[in-house]
Enzyme design. Structure first.
Site, PDB file in Angstrom:
ATOM      1  N   ARG A 153      66.823 101.111 -10.681  1.00 29.36           N
ATOM      2  CA  ARG A 153      67.870 101.599  -9.772  1.00 29.36           C
ATOM      3  C   ARG A 153      69.115 102.036 -10.546  1.00 29.36           C
ATOM      4  O   ARG A 153      70.244 101.862 -10.066  1.00 29.36           O
ATOM      5  CB  ARG A 153      68.261 100.532  -8.737  1.00 29.36           C
ATOM      6  CG  ARG A 153      67.113  99.886  -8.024  1.00 29.36           C
ATOM      7  CD  ARG A 153      66.182 100.872  -7.389  1.00 29.36           C
ATOM      8  NE  ARG A 153      65.050 100.217  -6.743  1.00 29.36           N
ATOM      9  CZ  ARG A 153      64.013 100.881  -6.243  1.00 29.36           C
ATOM     10  NH1 ARG A 153      63.953 102.200  -6.320  1.00 29.36           N
ATOM     11  NH2 ARG A 153      63.031 100.232  -5.663  1.00 29.36           N
ATOM     12  N   LYS A 275      64.772  85.452 -10.107  1.00 31.44           N
ATOM     13  CA  LYS A 275      64.164  86.032  -8.910  1.00 31.44           C
ATOM     14  C   LYS A 275      62.756  85.432  -8.851  1.00 31.44           C
ATOM     15  O   LYS A 275      61.916  85.733  -9.699  1.00 31.44           O
ATOM     16  CB  LYS A 275      64.108  87.547  -9.066  1.00 31.44           C
ATOM     17  CG  LYS A 275      63.315  88.270  -7.987  1.00 31.44           C
ATOM     18  CD  LYS A 275      63.446  89.792  -8.134  1.00 31.44           C
ATOM     19  CE  LYS A 275      62.632  90.531  -7.074  1.00 31.44           C
ATOM     20  NZ  LYS A 275      62.806  91.997  -7.141  1.00 31.44           N
ATOM     21  N   GLU A 279      58.960  89.819  -4.068  1.00 32.36           N
ATOM     22  CA  GLU A 279      58.413  91.105  -4.508  1.00 32.36           C
ATOM     23  C   GLU A 279      57.481  90.928  -5.710  1.00 32.36           C
ATOM     24  O   GLU A 279      57.658  91.558  -6.746  1.00 32.36           O
ATOM     25  CB  GLU A 279      59.553  92.086  -4.805  1.00 32.36           C
ATOM     26  CG  GLU A 279      60.411  92.339  -3.574  1.00 32.36           C
ATOM     27  CD  GLU A 279      61.486  93.397  -3.765  1.00 32.36           C
ATOM     28  OE1 GLU A 279      61.977  93.552  -4.886  1.00 32.36           O
ATOM     29  OE2 GLU A 279      61.836  94.064  -2.766  1.00 32.36           O
ATOM     30  N   ARG A 312      68.142  83.442  -6.796  1.00 29.64           N
ATOM     31  CA  ARG A 312      68.335  84.469  -5.766  1.00 29.64           C
ATOM     32  C   ARG A 312      67.605  84.138  -4.454  1.00 29.64           C
ATOM     33  O   ARG A 312      66.508  83.579  -4.472  1.00 29.64           O
ATOM     34  CB  ARG A 312      67.874  85.833  -6.277  1.00 29.64           C
ATOM     35  CG  ARG A 312      68.704  86.296  -7.456  1.00 29.64           C
ATOM     36  CD  ARG A 312      68.218  87.603  -8.010  1.00 29.64           C
ATOM     37  NE  ARG A 312      68.724  88.769  -7.317  1.00 29.64           N
ATOM     38  CZ  ARG A 312      67.966  89.742  -6.838  1.00 29.64           C
ATOM     39  NH1 ARG A 312      66.647  89.680  -6.898  1.00 29.64           N
ATOM     40  NH2 ARG A 312      68.500  90.791  -6.250  1.00 29.64           N
ATOM     41  N   ASP A 358      68.753  94.720   2.558  1.00 30.54           N
ATOM     42  CA  ASP A 358      68.738  95.150   1.163  1.00 30.54           C
ATOM     43  C   ASP A 358      69.738  96.272   0.921  1.00 30.54           C
ATOM     44  O   ASP A 358      69.339  97.409   0.708  1.00 30.54           O
ATOM     45  CB  ASP A 358      67.309  95.613   0.811  1.00 30.54           C
ATOM     46  CG  ASP A 358      67.114  95.777  -0.680  1.00 30.54           C
ATOM     47  OD1 ASP A 358      67.971  95.306  -1.447  1.00 30.54           O
ATOM     48  OD2 ASP A 358      66.090  96.374  -1.077  1.00 30.54           O
ATOM     49  N   GLU A 380      76.011  88.451  -3.442  1.00 30.73           N
ATOM     50  CA  GLU A 380      75.481  89.523  -4.298  1.00 30.73           C
ATOM     51  C   GLU A 380      75.739  90.885  -3.655  1.00 30.73           C
ATOM     52  O   GLU A 380      75.318  91.142  -2.524  1.00 30.73           O
ATOM     53  CB  GLU A 380      73.974  89.332  -4.523  1.00 30.73           C
ATOM     54  CG  GLU A 380      73.354  90.437  -5.379  1.00 30.73           C
ATOM     55  CD  GLU A 380      71.853  90.253  -5.669  1.00 30.73           C
ATOM     56  OE1 GLU A 380      71.354  89.108  -5.609  1.00 30.73           O
ATOM     57  OE2 GLU A 380      71.184  91.260  -5.951  1.00 30.73           O
ATOM     58  N   GLU A 386      71.839 102.447  -4.827  1.00 31.92           N
ATOM     59  CA  GLU A 386      70.421 102.650  -4.505  1.00 31.92           C
ATOM     60  C   GLU A 386      70.216 103.325  -3.148  1.00 31.92           C
ATOM     61  O   GLU A 386      69.467 104.286  -3.027  1.00 31.92           O
ATOM     62  CB  GLU A 386      69.706 101.293  -4.544  1.00 31.92           C
ATOM     63  CG  GLU A 386      68.254 101.383  -4.130  1.00 31.92           C
ATOM     64  CD  GLU A 386      67.518 100.054  -4.235  1.00 31.92           C
ATOM     65  OE1 GLU A 386      68.130  99.046  -4.630  1.00 31.92           O
ATOM     66  OE2 GLU A 386      66.315 100.036  -3.919  1.00 31.92           O
TER      67      GLU A 386
HETATM   68  C1  GCU Z   1      65.500  96.081  -3.961  1.00 32.83           C
HETATM   69  C2  GCU Z   1      65.298  97.087  -5.040  1.00 32.83           C
HETATM   70  C3  GCU Z   1      64.475  96.549  -6.166  1.00 32.83           C
HETATM   71  C4  GCU Z   1      65.034  95.218  -6.649  1.00 32.83           C
HETATM   72  C5  GCU Z   1      65.172  94.278  -5.480  1.00 32.83           C
HETATM   73  C6  GCU Z   1      65.882  92.992  -5.842  1.00 32.83           C
HETATM   74  O1  GCU Z   1      64.320  95.865  -3.276  1.00 32.83           O
HETATM   75  O2  GCU Z   1      64.700  98.229  -4.514  1.00 32.83           O
HETATM   76  O3  GCU Z   1      64.482  97.494  -7.212  1.00 32.83           O
HETATM   77  O4  GCU Z   1      64.218  94.663  -7.608  1.00 32.83           O
HETATM   78  O5  GCU Z   1      65.947  94.880  -4.483  1.00 32.83           O
HETATM   79  O6  GCU Z   1      67.048  92.876  -5.506  1.00 32.83           O
HETATM   80  O7  GCU Z   1      65.286  92.099  -6.429  1.00 32.83           O
END
Ligand code: GCU
Length: 672
Positions: A153, A275, A279, A312, A358, A380, A386
């Site tokens: 990003r 993190k 994801e 996070r 987000d 945060e 983005e």
């Molecule tokens: C968003 C973003 C990702 C990033 C994620 C995060 O989804 O698109 O690139 O990794 O946030 O904050 O962990």
């Protein structure tokens, strides 16, 4: 600088006198910055050294000094804490001086930068009496930089830290960056992406720590502590273990050893940013453990050295079935973390995105603010744009952040703002602060779009003093960057201040969010995420649009807020227009508080937004010849791209809703 002002300042700035109980590198930097800054602004180098006895000098002090007697008392100095400072005009008639005094050398450094800002913004020095202390203890920047040199990003070139899998050897840019951070009052940096890939996992190993330590040295010289993002599965990837279970003794030993090694190289290392279970990143869920288990395990490893874990809360199901209308991504962070309130170690801080989604152009504040009473937290924010135009579009984010900081959670009655929750003031937490995702890269102007510098600058200023207004910050940044020509200042200030509303006008309406192309997130795509496993966001059909997040008939998200806030969002009548579609599904004919129907609002704002961008181009053209050609041309070309792209947004959104709703624009404008 205007020669008359320069002359006036020059009489104050003939020499810099430095006073400290013990000389320190930070104080040396403060002096160096004063000498360099004054020299370049006034075209005349001040003398460093000498005594204050001749008057008309700048006295830079860390800690008590006889020269401060009668100017700043010991108790006042002490009350400044670790990072505060006083700027005060003092001395006898005919022999006045300006004192820049901190209780510590770090305070003096911030004071020195403040003094330079006074000169840059043309302030009078005759009667200074400024006392400052930062509102937030942790004032952090997160870099989403990868070791191959890419920046997740990132819209301003490549990473300033890495190239081809290594930390760069020419560190001039990093050095300049550390100065820039200190100049705006920031004190912490995580230098690698929260998505910690294979190579970056090794940043905490003996092979890479020496070069990480060299980077930490650069930041330390400006009072900035270094943090690393870590991979929760490091014990497997690097440690040769078969598990990363946080309760496994071998895993705990692994982390304890890594922590010891890190602190051998970097004695003042800040800590780990994590993190996890987000994801596709590994985390404690794999082992049937919760986030407190995971965070506390790392906290234990860092505790002997005073390190902290920044954990996070961006945790949600990204493999959702779009047909399932019960799962609501907005609920996820609260549902995961609220039950763990009070279970985190004292050296853990939860890092919470400003909104439940987000970083959309408009979101309500996350209900975790005010929802966590016994847990340290940081807010945060995302400086990198983005979802707000990727530094091709102008979008000054300070007004958005101000709304978030001022959002009243009512957790302890009226006045329980997000700002107070994040700083720790609200519940008397020992740690707290604000973090933000950087928008800088190795582009010559750092941020790609020159005017996007104002977001970085403003972030620093705002986390130091949340009560500063967006107007003040825009004005300051403009003067510092472009000087004092009234036409230039008023034009750029206005452009900055209007830009968030303009961006919102031609993009996603009424708080619904998204409507962007999947993956890279640039440009309009109304259904981009509508039938997606990442969550679904607008539910538009031929009758209406929006997500019912009420307790009464929807996902129940509104119930995560304290009563007063919950009831405001729960009811269509009291829900503010700008968030209506975030909380409610309504017919296109629903009449807003503005008196317009939802559909007409969509059409009107999209036509208006695109026109407003054309006006931005026009007013910028009016500055030709008033600012240097390079900067003029570079901003102009970004604005022209924005103007084209705003029309694309306008037409895609308007056409989509005309076709869905079948309701014509009252003004009969062209919709495709
Ligand atoms: C968003 C973003 C990702 C990033 C994620 C995060 O989804 O698109 O690139 O990794 O946030 O904050 O962990």
């Amino acid at each position: 600088m205007d020669p008359e002002i320069a002359e006036k300042y020059a009489s104050w700035c003939r020499s810099i006198v430095v006073e400290a109980s013990a000389p320190s590198p930070l104080l040396a930097k403060a002096c160096e910055e004063l000498v360099g800054g004054i020299g370049s602004m006034l075209g005349r180098m001040p003398l460093a050294g000498g005594t204050a006895d001749h008057g008309r000098c700048v006295l830079l002090c860390a800690g008590n000094s006889s020269k401060l007697h009668g100017v700043v008392e010991a108790a006042e100095l002490e009350a400044l804490g670790e990072e505060g400072y006083v700027l005060r005009t003092a001395g006898e008639p005919g022999r006045p001086f300006v004192a820049i005094a901190g209780h510590t050398d770090r305070g003096a450094l911030y004071g020195a930068f403040h003094f330079l800002r006074l000169l840059q913004t043309g302030q009078n020095l005759n009667e200074l009496n400024i006392i400052e202390k930062p509102a937030a203890k942790l004032r952090m920047i997160n870099h989403w930089d990868n070791m191959d040199g890419s920046v997740e990003r990132g819209y301003a070139g490549r990473s300033i830290f890495y190239r081809d899998g290594k930390i760069v050897t020419d560190r001039k840019r990093i050095h300049d960056y550390a100065r820039m951070m200190a100049a705006v009052g920031l004190n912490a940096i995580a230098i690698n992406n929260v998505n910690v890939h294979e190579t970056e996992t090794n940043l905490i190993t003996s092979e890479l720590l020496p070069s990480v330590a060299a980077v930490a040295d650069i930041f330390r010289a400006y009072g900035v502590r270094l943090y690393l993002s870590v991979n929760f599965a490091s014990p497997i990837q690097y440690g040769g273990l078969t598990t990363a279970d946080p309760l496994d003794p071998e895993v705990r030993r692994f982390w304890a050893e890594r922590a010891a090694d890190v602190y051998r190289h970097i004695p003042d290392f800040g800590g780990f940013l994590v993190k996890a279970d987000s994801e596709f990143r590994p985390g404690p869920f794999t082992y049937g453990r919760d986030h407190a288990d995971g965070a506390n395990m790392l906290a234990e490893a860092l505790r002997p050295y005073g390190g902290i874990v920044v954990w996070r809360c961006f945790v949600y199901d990204c493999l959702q079935d779009w047909r399932d209308r019960k799962t609501d991504r907005a609920r996820a962070a609260f549902d995961h973390f609220r039950p763990l309130d009070g279970k985190f170690a004292d050296n853990v801080i939860l890092q919470i995105k400003n909104g439940p989604m987000d970083f959309q152009v408009r979101e309500p504040a996350s209900p975790l603010f005010g929802g966590l009473r016994h847990t340290n937290q940081v807010l945060e924010l995302q400086i990198t744009q983005e979802y707000t135009g990727q530094q091709k579009h102008l979008c000054f984010l300070i007004p958005q952040w101000k709304e978030i900081l001022d959002f009243d959670t009512y957790a302890r009655g009226e006045g329980s703002t997000v700002s107070k929750a994040a700083t720790g003031e609200l519940f008397g937490r020992p740690l707290g602060g604000i973090a933000a995702v950087s928008n800088i890269g190795d582009d010559a102007n750092w941020t790609g779009h020159l005017l996007a510098q104002a977001n970085y600058y403003g972030y620093g200023r705002l986390v130091w003093r949340p009560e500063l207004t967006a107007e003040q910050i825009a004005d300051e940044w403009t003067r510092i960057t472009f000087g004092h020509d009234p036409a230039v200042v008023s034009t750029i200030r206005r452009m900055l201040l209007d830009s968030w509303t303009i961006y919102e006008n031609y993009t996603s309406p009424l708080g619904v969010g998204w409507m962007v192309n999947p993956g890279h997130h640039y440009g309009p795509n109304v259904d981009g995420y509508e039938y997606s496993k990442w969550g679904t966001y607008h539910y538009a059909d031929c009758h209406g649009i929006g997500v019912d997040r009420t307790v009464k008939s929807g996902t129940g998200y509104t119930g995560q807020y304290h009563d007063k806030v919950a009831s405001r969002f729960e009811s269509i009548e009291s829900c503010p227009d700008e968030l209506l579609l975030f909380f409610h599904h309504v017919p296109y004919t629903h009449v807003l508080k503005s008196g317009k129907t939802v559909i007409q609002h969509i059409y009107d704002t999209h036509f208006e937004g695109a026109e407003q961008v054309d006006k931005l181009v026009d007013v910028w053209r009016g500055l030709e010849g008033r600012i240097d050609g390079d900067r003029y041309a570079s901003v102009l070309s970004r604005l022209q791209e924005q103007s084209k792209h705003a029309k694309e947004w306008r037409d895609v959104i308007n056409s989509y809703f005309l076709r869905k709703s079948g309701i014509a624009d009252e003004q009969g404008r062209t919709i495709y």
